[in-house]
Design a protein around this motif. Sequence first.
Motif, PDB file in Angstrom:
ATOM      1  N   ARG D 230      49.170  27.502 -24.098  1.00  0.00           N
ATOM      2  CA  ARG D 230      50.343  26.705 -24.466  1.00  0.00           C
ATOM      3  C   ARG D 230      50.013  25.232 -24.698  1.00  0.00           C
ATOM      4  N   ASP D 231      48.733  24.884 -24.578  1.00  0.00           N
ATOM      5  CA  ASP D 231      48.300  23.494 -24.790  1.00  0.00           C
ATOM      6  C   ASP D 231      49.045  22.498 -23.905  1.00  0.00           C
ATOM      7  N   ILE D 232      49.158  22.878 -22.657  1.00  0.00           N
ATOM      8  CA  ILE D 232      49.798  21.980 -21.690  1.00  0.00           C
ATOM      9  C   ILE D 232      48.829  20.829 -21.390  1.00  0.00           C
ATOM     10  N   ALA D 233      49.367  19.623 -21.293  1.00  0.00           N
ATOM     11  CA  ALA D 233      48.503  18.440 -21.134  1.00  0.00           C
ATOM     12  C   ALA D 233      48.045  18.231 -19.695  1.00  0.00           C
ATOM     13  N   ALA D 234      48.903  18.564 -18.746  1.00  0.00           N
ATOM     14  CA  ALA D 234      48.579  18.364 -17.331  1.00  0.00           C
ATOM     15  C   ALA D 234      49.542  19.204 -16.511  1.00  0.00           C
ATOM     16  N   VAL D 235      49.104  19.571 -15.317  1.00  0.00           N
ATOM     17  CA  VAL D 235      49.933  20.378 -14.418  1.00  0.00           C
ATOM     18  C   VAL D 235      49.863  19.770 -13.027  1.00  0.00           C
ATOM     19  N   ALA D 236      51.017  19.671 -12.376  1.00  0.00           N
ATOM     20  CA  ALA D 236      51.030  19.185 -10.988  1.00  0.00           C
ATOM     21  C   ALA D 236      51.854  20.134 -10.127  1.00  0.00           C
ATOM     22  N   THR D 237      51.505  20.181  -8.859  1.00  0.00           N
ATOM     23  CA  THR D 237      52.225  21.037  -7.916  1.00  0.00           C
ATOM     24  C   THR D 237      52.667  20.245  -6.690  1.00  0.00           C
ATOM     25  N   ASP D 238      53.502  20.862  -5.925  1.00  0.00           N
ATOM     26  CA  ASP D 238      53.988  20.267  -4.673  1.00  0.00           C
ATOM     27  C   ASP D 238      53.213  20.819  -3.480  1.00  0.00           C
ATOM     28  N   THR D 239      51.913  20.970  -3.667  1.00  0.00           N
ATOM     29  CA  THR D 239      51.060  21.495  -2.606  1.00  0.00           C
ATOM     30  C   THR D 239      49.815  20.638  -2.496  1.00  0.00           C
ATOM     31  N   VAL D 240      49.075  20.864  -1.416  1.00  0.00           N
ATOM     32  CA  VAL D 240      47.874  20.073  -1.185  1.00  0.00           C
ATOM     33  C   VAL D 240      46.679  20.643  -1.947  1.00  0.00           C
ATOM     34  N   ALA D 241      46.741  21.949  -2.242  1.00  0.00           N
ATOM     35  CA  ALA D 241      45.553  22.611  -2.791  1.00  0.00           C
ATOM     36  C   ALA D 241      45.689  22.962  -4.264  1.00  0.00           C
ATOM     37  N   PHE D 242      46.886  22.832  -4.826  1.00  0.00           N
ATOM     38  CA  PHE D 242      47.157  23.166  -6.212  1.00  0.00           C
ATOM     39  C   PHE D 242      47.165  24.674  -6.424  1.00  0.00           C
ATOM     40  N   GLU D 243      46.099  25.307  -5.996  1.00  0.00           N
ATOM     41  CA  GLU D 243      45.968  26.734  -6.232  1.00  0.00           C
ATOM     42  C   GLU D 243      46.183  27.513  -4.943  1.00  0.00           C
TER      43      GLU D 243
END
Lengths: 312, 312, 312, 312
Positions: D230-243
């Motif tokens: 989807r050509d997303i530019a950046a991703v952020a999460t509400d967690t410490v580890a992301f994954e």
Amino acid sequence: MPAPLPDWFVELAASLRQWGRWGDDDQLGTLNLIDDAAVRRGAAAVKHGRRRSLAMRFDQSSPQVGSIPGRINPLRTMVAINTPYLGDPANFCASDDIVTMGLQASTHWDALAHVSYGGVMWNGVPASAVTAEGGATKLGIHRVRTLTSRGVLLDIARARGEERLAPGHGITPGDLDAAVERAATTLQPGDVVLVRTGNAGLMAERKRTEYTTGEQPGLTTACCAWFNERDIAAVATDTVAFEVYPGEDDAVLFPVHLLDLVEIGLTQGQNFDLEDLAADCADDGVYTFLLEASPIPFTGGLGAPVNPVAVK
Amino acid sequence: MPAPLPDWFVELAASLRQWGRWGDDDQLGTLNLIDDAAVRRGAAAVKHGRRRSLAMRFDQSSPQVGSIPGRINPLRTMVAINTPYLGDPANFCASDDIVTMGLQASTHWDALAHVSYGGVMWNGVPASAVTAEGGATKLGIHRVRTLTSRGVLLDIARARGEERLAPGHGITPGDLDAAVERAATTLQPGDVVLVRTGNAGLMAERKRTEYTTGEQPGLTTACCAWFNERDIAAVATDTVAFEVYPGEDDAVLFPVHLLDLVEIGLTQGQNFDLEDLAADCADDGVYTFLLEASPIPFTGGLGAPVNPVAVK
Amino acid sequence: MPAPLPDWFVELAASLRQWGRWGDDDQLGTLNLIDDAAVRRGAAAVKHGRRRSLAMRFDQSSPQVGSIPGRINPLRTMVAINTPYLGDPANFCASDDIVTMGLQASTHWDALAHVSYGGVMWNGVPASAVTAEGGATKLGIHRVRTLTSRGVLLDIARARGEERLAPGHGITPGDLDAAVERAATTLQPGDVVLVRTGNAGLMAERKRTEYTTGEQPGLTTACCAWFNERDIAAVATDTVAFEVYPGEDDAVLFPVHLLDLVEIGLTQGQNFDLEDLAADCADDGVYTFLLEASPIPFTGGLGAPVNPVAVK
Amino acid sequence: MPAPLPDWFVELAASLRQWGRWGDDDQLGTLNLIDDAAVRRGAAAVKHGRRRSLAMRFDQSSPQVGSIPGRINPLRTMVAINTPYLGDPANFCASDDIVTMGLQASTHWDALAHVSYGGVMWNGVPASAVTAEGGATKLGIHRVRTLTSRGVLLDIARARGEERLAPGHGITPGDLDAAVERAATTLQPGDVVLVRTGNAGLMAERKRTEYTTGEQPGLTTACCAWFNERDIAAVATDTVAFEVYPGEDDAVLFPVHLLDLVEIGLTQGQNFDLEDLAADCADDGVYTFLLEASPIPFTGGLGAPVNPVAVK
């Protein structure tokens, strides 16, 4: 309206107060008691040449666990790793680092300015002499240029036949007397006394939370007079709090700090690792030594790290 | 293709190399030479009980001026000022502070891991033993638990009849010999030597830029053999660079560091303030003393601050 | 007896005082003027999608030169370099770092608590609300959750036909009027104004000492009323001092700070690099944009770094 | 011999690899996808003017608990408290502070240089480009001058009808699809996606240890392709580890980091507090907004703090 301090404390404080003893402008308190003779006595205690560091670790596993706001364990980080200054690793390369730490995070001496009550510090110096700009503009740790004397280990734990004092055990003058007897020496003016509870062993066993929080063995207020009567120059312990915690009376917090630092002008040390030294002393029966424990003289510091060394 | 090191340096390095002298796993180099006898000799040097701190200032006016990237002067800041723990200033109040600093910003010892060349450090330890995570995982300053011995002041400036050595003056073995003669003592294995150029006086005169940058008086490579032959345990100077700057040959940078730290395993100290001590020694003609200069043992440190104390 | 503030200042302060305008418990001052309409106006200013960072460097070459005690440039150091978490560099490796810095060392907003006089801060909050333990317990930078609005560049230098304002040039309301005319817009309540002197160009030219010390171009006290009358939400400049230095009257130091922060409650920004943005605006003749400049909300901060972004 | 990476990972990595897409010297990866049109689309998403900070706390109660060595929570300390510059508190007084912190301690973006495997980082840049002296000499956070685009919240928790994802829940492409459907929008190239697990609520509930350690909900490796397509530019999460943690296969640690940062060049954000924004979006049914989240551009930073702001 603030709660008044309990009468017993007020009276004890008044009876111990040494303000003016070394003049109105004194910055050192009982460290003035370390005269040349005391140092010579310390040097004379060196019989064998053995020396032991009493420093705990200086790193992220130092004693702090966050219970004292802002007093962070030493964090050492790198600014250069084998940097080839001429661009060629065959030639000169250097590594360099910085540290950020609470000055009282690991083994340290308190400055006399570390505590106050009723708006005053040692010798009646106003508490306002501690400022954001200059830190301890009076009674700062940098005033202690050297701290070298005869040291005496009072191994309270062994004197009581215990591996380690129980949490919350308050050391009494009787405990001190018994340890002196075990040490088979006479305390003399200007001596520096190291009081062993055995608690540093908790750090070695990686029980840092137990070492740093909760009930603590330590000195009681009755010991303040005991040290004062004997003109002891400084006292250090192998605990984080120096004094017993909880204290004797909920109405006054850390009363030993107030009596020692504010009233007597007695410099206190904490987080001294006395385990190896105590084993050595138990082994040869000699509890006296040269103690060299001059703090890093941070200008205006409220305390300072030290690598105390006992030489026997 | 990297420029080869000059032949004279390669040959000198080979002739001085002490690797393996204290085993393959040694962490201390010449500090191993401080045996019990050396310490007893130090204690025996205490005649009067006088003690002098050799520490420079530990604050924003410490020697750094930004010429060494990242090596910042100590910045001490406040986290608590007379905090009333029970909410009442009539009761216990405490002040607390932290510090951020380059470990080599003021008076300090270098760790043996501080420099490398050709990918190796003292004893052939790979330079890669210095890491971002652990700092000096080998040869770190925390290995030096104590640094106590007999100290000897070699006052090169006075021996040459100068207030202060000229910028760029390279101290020779002849200079050292003259200072030993002036000191009227014999150097013995395990002694710690303090070499005075007079430069610390620049700090007192607030000439920090002159003290820290540009041409510097200091030791030359010929002195490395001189110290090595005498089994000196450690050497410290009252300069920022330890050795003469610029050096003898543009083709090798800081050759004394490389010879001392990498080849001989000789621990170096810098920014020792020798002015008061030197005046004392000039006064009574005694240039030997007990030197207690144990660094703060930061785990993995490439160097560490110290408050060195000379006791006469 | 302290010198009284000059009459002109006292009268001007009284005439500007906005205390109580947003209630007794207000923490934001003129930032309250950024309402939803102002933000929509900002978003509507985005025509093309171009965005420019107004941040100066955040490293050891940031603006500080030691003239403001303790306000150190950012020092970023390593704690991990490609650490192989599983012990194998073929698998996951991570690098990590820390920073130590003065919160106002580089591009930043002042908190309203940053200055006081006569014992009070904005809205009459006692200066004692700034403490060692909590920093700005009132009026701290963390109260500014967002700072987003329409931005307007007032390019004073170009409006005066100068590359850069002369050191010591005091910007007048007439200068502001001329720049507004050049900008061909009407200021509206809640706008954030960026005032360009051209001084950031000194940083690009590596003239840091000239940028940071000595005479500075900047705003004069007459401008405080000018901004206040227009209900401007915040003002930032491309200088270290925000206001002209030396000021108009030796009897009051940094009077613009006192009027803006204490009396009007106007948030000030400093060290904004306006060079690229100004060139862009000069190029297309459009001096309005969306400005997003929300500070890092350090709890209790007296200021905070920001990466301000203008979107046209 | 090091354990080989599992075949599935090696194949997935190869299939996702975007090296060279933006040239051999690229420093930004998918942030290149934020073109002017994306920013205009972001600005067009501002309908009402409401803005929300997505920053967590920046203080000693930030997320770190010591589990990541050296990544310390922000410690802000005082260097000046109402210092009267002219000596008179009636005149100008200023307060100032410093901070020490891990750059990734609280709300932050990772630099592309943050992780490596097999000796390489994004675009094939050698891992050795991260140095002690310069930090990320390539792919550093300072290369990200601005990070502004349209933002889209994918509220996985609400899409699954849960208050908060279970510890260890791995978010699947199906979860993402469901959240997109709930958001009633179409993702477009250059969008920045915020993925909500609900975990930030743990911080509000002072369950920091639960937030930071142990099993974590988060993205799975299958999502990497989903974002890439989807050509997303950046991703952020509400967690410490992301994954998600633990990950899908013990043989590869933090595989999403490796795929995103090394192979795709996708910038990741962590510790974004999405609770208020998510409530807002649930309330009005609008999940798109202008996102302005430009990091503080620390030169060479492996990550940087940010105060992300969503404007609707």
